[in-house]
Design an enzyme around this catalytic site. Structure first.
Site, short mmCIF file in Angstrom:
data_model
loop_
_atom_site.label_atom_id
_atom_site.label_comp_id
_atom_site.label_asym_id
_atom_site.label_seq_id
_atom_site.Cartn_x
_atom_site.Cartn_y
_atom_site.Cartn_z
N CYS A 109 0.83 -1.20 0.00
CA CYS A 109 0.00 0.00 0.00
C CYS A 109 0.88 1.26 0.00
O CYS A 109 1.57 1.51 -0.97
CB CYS A 109 -1.00 -0.03 1.16
N HIS A 212 -3.68 -5.00 0.59
CA HIS A 212 -3.14 -5.41 1.89
C HIS A 212 -3.20 -6.92 2.05
O HIS A 212 -4.07 -7.45 2.75
CB HIS A 212 -3.93 -4.74 3.03
N GLU A 214 -1.43 -8.74 3.87
CA GLU A 214 -1.22 -9.12 5.28
C GLU A 214 -2.55 -9.21 6.04
O GLU A 214 -2.65 -9.89 7.06
CB GLU A 214 -0.24 -8.16 5.97
#
Ligand code: MN
Length: 246
Positions: A109, A212, A214
């Site tokens: 990001c 994202h 993660e």
């Protein structure tokens, strides 16, 4: 022990607080892939940052606030959001050093935007006011939920890592890559043309994604491969740096 992955800290100075921080999901993603996280909070001191880069085997650039457009030669547009020169001083410099030294670097990001700016590229400061016909890239759904499509360039490193060229991703950004940095290739885009992934064609490993992973990896195990690829590249640095005796 696994390779040491330097994670640049965010910076927050408001409401009477002044702190450096990293969201835990980033630490977990690095740790579960076999990396040893080392947080990088230094700011305004390039020599200390350079010293930290002497001991890390890769750099992980997490998400966060906007990048100061001054860093890519622009004045602020009305839609520019929050930015923090101290934060930029940490991760834009860390990214530049990583590229100079060919230390593996993964940007998530804001981290992808930082990587692009550090390499000499530019950003859209505000997608809604600058990209005609753009989709909604600041989703209101759960953090893990995919909200728009991304097409990955088929012969890219990222396609090889993920094993697919068609994704649906989450989206929490209002800035995006405009001109890719020299030596970088745009490797993923949303249906509106907004850049969602970049990678260097000249470095050992320098890759960014605008979404994202993660936050998705628990439900989308293919993203484990993305974090594993950073660790794998870091191991090559670690082995070159500290050869085993005998
Ligand atoms: Mn998006």
């Amino acid at each position: 022990m696994g390779p040491i992955i330097g994670i640049t800290c965010g910076h927050e100075a408001k409401n009477g607080r002044d702190r450096y921080y990293v969201n835990a999901v980033n630490i977990r993603a690095v740790t579960e892939a076999g990396g040893v996280p080392l947080l990088i909070p230094n700011a305004y001191d390039d020599r200390k940052l350079a010293a930290v880069l002497d001991v890390v085997d890769a750099v992980y650039l997490p998400g966060g606030v906007d990048v100061d457009p001054y860093l890519y030669g622009e004045e602020p547009v009305v839609g520019l959001g929050e930015f923090d020169p101290e934060w930029d001083a940490i991760d834009v410099v860390a990214a530049r050093l990583a590229l100079e030294r060919d230390i593996p670097v993964l940007g998530i990001c804001r981290g992808m935007q930082v990587l692009n700016v550090a390499g000499g590229g530019t950003l859209y400061q505000d997608i809604p006011s600058q990209v005609r016909g753009a989709l909604k890239h600041a989703q209101r759904g759960p953090r893990w939920a995919a909200s728009h499509a991304v097409e990955i360039v088929s012969n890219s490193r990222l396609a090889g890592i993920l094993g697919t060229t068609e994704l649906r991703v989450n989206s929490f950004h209002h800035q995006s890559v405009k001109d890719a940095a020299p030596g970088f290739q745009i490797t993923g885009a949303a249906p509106d043309g907004v850049v969602e992934a970049i990678e260097s064609t000249t470095h050992r490993f320098a890759l960014g994604v605008q979404w994202h992973p993660e936050l998705m990896v628990e439900r989308e195990p293919m993203y484990q491969a993305l974090f594993a690829s950073l660790i794998e590249a870091a191991v090559t640095v670690k082995e070159a740096r500290r050869p085993q005796a005998g």
